[in-house]
Scaffold this motif. Structure first.
Motif, PDB file in Angstrom:
ATOM      1  N   LEU A  62       0.502  -1.191   0.210  1.00  0.00           N
ATOM      2  CA  LEU A  62       0.251   0.003   0.010  1.00  0.00           C
ATOM      3  C   LEU A  62       0.976   1.174   0.241  1.00  0.00           C
ATOM      4  N   GLY A  63       0.512   1.915  -0.598  1.00  0.00           N
ATOM      5  CA  GLY A  63       0.913   3.638  -0.984  1.00  0.00           C
ATOM      6  C   GLY A  63       0.677   4.488  -0.946  1.00  0.00           C
ATOM      7  N   ARG A  64       0.854   5.938  -0.662  1.00  0.00           N
ATOM      8  CA  ARG A  64      -0.040   6.731  -0.543  1.00  0.00           C
ATOM      9  C   ARG A  64       0.774   7.632  -1.849  1.00  0.00           C
ATOM     10  N   LEU A 115       2.760   9.839 -12.105  1.00  0.00           N
ATOM     11  CA  LEU A 115       2.898   9.419 -10.291  1.00  0.00           C
ATOM     12  C   LEU A 115       3.898   9.060  -9.414  1.00  0.00           C
ATOM     13  N   ARG A 116       3.754   9.720  -7.863  1.00  0.00           N
ATOM     14  CA  ARG A 116       5.128   9.795  -7.173  1.00  0.00           C
ATOM     15  C   ARG A 116       4.578   8.895  -5.560  1.00  0.00           C
ATOM     16  N   ILE A 117       5.026   7.794  -4.918  1.00  0.00           N
ATOM     17  CA  ILE A 117       4.414   7.147  -4.637  1.00  0.00           C
ATOM     18  C   ILE A 117       4.600   6.904  -2.946  1.00  0.00           C
ATOM     19  N   LYS A 168      -4.722   6.725  -1.052  1.00  0.00           N
ATOM     20  CA  LYS A 168      -3.746   5.182  -0.355  1.00  0.00           C
ATOM     21  C   LYS A 168      -4.337   4.461  -1.636  1.00  0.00           C
ATOM     22  N   VAL A 169      -2.982   3.412  -2.708  1.00  0.00           N
ATOM     23  CA  VAL A 169      -3.392   2.853  -3.843  1.00  0.00           C
ATOM     24  C   VAL A 169      -2.311   1.830  -3.631  1.00  0.00           C
ATOM     25  N   TRP A 170      -2.819   0.321  -4.266  1.00  0.00           N
ATOM     26  CA  TRP A 170      -2.251  -0.971  -3.780  1.00  0.00           C
ATOM     27  C   TRP A 170      -1.738  -1.233  -5.206  1.00  0.00           C
ATOM     28  N   ILE A 184      -7.588   1.888  -0.663  1.00  0.00           N
ATOM     29  CA  ILE A 184      -8.006   2.287   0.779  1.00  0.00           C
ATOM     30  C   ILE A 184      -8.685   3.108   0.938  1.00  0.00           C
ATOM     31  N   ASP A 185     -10.165   3.403   0.531  1.00  0.00           N
ATOM     32  CA  ASP A 185     -10.350   4.959   1.532  1.00  0.00           C
ATOM     33  C   ASP A 185     -10.228   4.693   2.947  1.00  0.00           C
ATOM     34  N   ASP A 186      -9.596   6.694   3.104  1.00  0.00           N
ATOM     35  CA  ASP A 186      -9.158   6.613   4.269  1.00  0.00           C
ATOM     36  C   ASP A 186     -10.889   6.930   4.869  1.00  0.00           C
TER      37      ASP A 186
END
Length: 124
Positions: free
Chosen positions: A24-26, A43-45, A73-75, A109-111
């Motif tokens: 998981l990254g943001r 994108l920069r994650i 947040k993305v996988w 993931i939805d915060d």
């Protein structure tokens, strides 16, 4: 709908699947990618201390505006080899699925759900 979604792919052993490191990254930065053949963003994650920052190119311009992606947040698959995409090197693969028209919808993931999954967490 793409041809890949019409049939189930051949079976693989669980051990092969577990070689894929999904984390998981943001998203911390989003830029236009005008050199891409299909509309895309650069994108920069952020994956936290253990992995750090990584770059990716993602064809997600249909459903997402740049400002809406910041902080999301993305996988991502973090252990594929880097891939040269025009003048850009993509270091991770951002995961998603196709909608009914073939546009990509991000897996993340939805915060707002109230779950605190930290960046860098592994998908099990």
């Amino acid at each position: 709908m793409s041809g890949r979604n019409k049939e189930i792919l051949p079976q693989v052993e669980a051990g092969d699947f577990f070689k894929v490191d999904i984390r998981l990254g943001r998203i911390v930065d989003v830029a236009d990618f005008p050199e891409a053949r299909k509309p895309a963003y650069k994108l920069r994650i952020d994956f936290g201390e253990s992995i750090g920052m990584r770059k990716s190119s993602a064809q997600i311009t249909t459903h997402y505006k740049k400002e809406d992606l910041l902080g999301r947040k993305v996988w991502c698959v973090v252990n594929f080899p880097p891939r040269q995409i025009g003048p850009f090197v993509s270091e991770v693969l951002v995961l998603g699925g196709e909608d009914g028209e073939g546009a990509i919808v991000l897996a993340g993931i939805d915060d707002g759900d109230g779950f605190d999954v930290p960046v860098g967490a592994s998908m099990l």
